[in-house]
Design a protein around this motif. Structure first.
Motif, PDB file in Angstrom:
ATOM      1  N   SER A  82      28.658  37.180  26.778  1.00 51.09           N
ATOM      2  CA  SER A  82      28.268  36.934  25.386  1.00 51.09           C
ATOM      3  C   SER A  82      27.221  37.935  24.912  1.00 51.09           C
ATOM      4  O   SER A  82      27.090  38.182  23.723  1.00 51.09           O
ATOM      5  N   ASN A  83      26.477  38.535  25.833  1.00 47.29           N
ATOM      6  CA  ASN A  83      25.434  39.489  25.448  1.00 47.29           C
ATOM      7  C   ASN A  83      25.697  40.906  25.958  1.00 47.29           C
ATOM      8  O   ASN A  83      24.787  41.692  26.099  1.00 47.29           O
ATOM      9  N   GLY A  84      26.946  41.231  26.274  1.00 53.81           N
ATOM     10  CA  GLY A  84      27.256  42.587  26.715  1.00 53.81           C
ATOM     11  C   GLY A  84      28.371  42.634  27.740  1.00 53.81           C
ATOM     12  O   GLY A  84      29.291  41.820  27.706  1.00 53.81           O
ATOM     13  N   PHE A  85      28.251  43.583  28.659  1.00 51.41           N
ATOM     14  CA  PHE A  85      29.276  43.800  29.675  1.00 51.41           C
ATOM     15  C   PHE A  85      28.628  43.967  31.038  1.00 51.41           C
ATOM     16  O   PHE A  85      27.459  44.310  31.142  1.00 51.41           O
ATOM     17  N   VAL A  86      29.409  43.759  32.086  1.00 51.23           N
ATOM     18  CA  VAL A  86      28.939  43.917  33.459  1.00 51.23           C
ATOM     19  C   VAL A  86      29.944  44.802  34.191  1.00 51.23           C
ATOM     20  O   VAL A  86      31.148  44.688  33.976  1.00 51.23           O
ATOM     21  N   GLU A  87      29.458  45.660  35.049  1.00 50.87           N
ATOM     22  CA  GLU A  87      30.348  46.512  35.839  1.00 50.87           C
ATOM     23  C   GLU A  87      31.124  45.672  36.848  1.00 50.87           C
ATOM     24  O   GLU A  87      30.616  44.689  37.382  1.00 50.87           O
ATOM     25  N   ASP A  88      32.362  46.083  37.116  1.00 52.25           N
ATOM     26  CA  ASP A  88      33.208  45.365  38.071  1.00 52.25           C
ATOM     27  C   ASP A  88      32.540  45.188  39.423  1.00 52.25           C
ATOM     28  O   ASP A  88      32.650  44.148  40.048  1.00 52.25           O
ATOM     29  N   LYS A  89      31.828  46.211  39.891  1.00 59.31           N
ATOM     30  CA  LYS A  89      31.239  46.159  41.232  1.00 59.31           C
ATOM     31  C   LYS A  89      30.154  45.087  41.369  1.00 59.31           C
ATOM     32  O   LYS A  89      29.837  44.654  42.461  1.00 59.31           O
ATOM     33  N   ASP A  90      29.601  44.628  40.235  1.00 56.66           N
ATOM     34  CA  ASP A  90      28.541  43.621  40.275  1.00 56.66           C
ATOM     35  C   ASP A  90      29.073  42.197  40.443  1.00 56.66           C
ATOM     36  O   ASP A  90      28.354  41.313  40.883  1.00 56.66           O
ATOM     37  N   ILE A  91      30.317  41.954  40.057  1.00 52.67           N
ATOM     38  CA  ILE A  91      30.902  40.615  40.126  1.00 52.67           C
ATOM     39  C   ILE A  91      31.699  40.498  41.416  1.00 52.67           C
ATOM     40  O   ILE A  91      32.622  41.264  41.657  1.00 52.67           O
ATOM     41  N   THR A  92      31.334  39.512  42.255  1.00 53.68           N
ATOM     42  CA  THR A  92      32.036  39.330  43.531  1.00 53.68           C
ATOM     43  C   THR A  92      32.936  38.100  43.540  1.00 53.68           C
ATOM     44  O   THR A  92      33.931  38.077  44.244  1.00 53.68           O
ATOM     45  N   HIS A  93      32.571  37.072  42.766  1.00 51.61           N
ATOM     46  CA  HIS A  93      33.336  35.827  42.755  1.00 51.61           C
ATOM     47  C   HIS A  93      33.345  35.231  41.349  1.00 51.61           C
ATOM     48  O   HIS A  93      32.467  35.529  40.539  1.00 51.61           O
ATOM     49  N   TRP A  94      34.322  34.380  41.096  1.00 54.77           N
ATOM     50  CA  TRP A  94      34.388  33.655  39.833  1.00 54.77           C
ATOM     51  C   TRP A  94      34.871  32.239  40.092  1.00 54.77           C
ATOM     52  O   TRP A  94      35.486  31.950  41.115  1.00 54.77           O
TER      53      TRP A  94
END
Length: 107
Positions: A82-94
């Protein structure tokens, strides 16, 4: 009500009190195991594009954030927040966010 309180309320229904403590420990262990097993590694699977999910961000101070996959162009996608974007490498699980059932909500 916390998992511990729910377990105690459930166990209090039994007349055999020695079994109640075992039931409480089993309930709590199962509760936390069930929650942990719902997390999906991004290496195994990604959510559908646009589906809001709870993300685990390894480089964030708080680590947890709501986000979704969004097309970036050239058949690539990225994590949108909601406040921007995150690099793929930072997200490990959902974790999928369950739909609320208004009939079960108590106010």
């Amino acid at each position: 009500m916390t998992p511990e309180e729910k377990a105690r309320a459930y166990a209090d229904r039994y007349e055999a009190k020695p079994m109640a403590e075992t039931a409480i420990r089993a309930y709590i262990a199962g509760h936390f195991e069930a929650l942990a097993s719902q997390w999906v590694s991004v290496e195994e699977q990604l959510p559908e594009e646009g589906q809001e999910v709870l993300l685990y961000d390894v480089n964030s101070i708080r680590h947890y954030v709501i986000g979704w996959r969004r097309k970036k162009g050239d058949n690539k996608s990225m994590w949108a927040l909601s406040n921007g974007f995150v690099e793929d490498k930072d997200i490990t699980h959902w974790l999928p966010i369950p739909q609320l059932n208004p009939e079960k909500q108590s106010i």
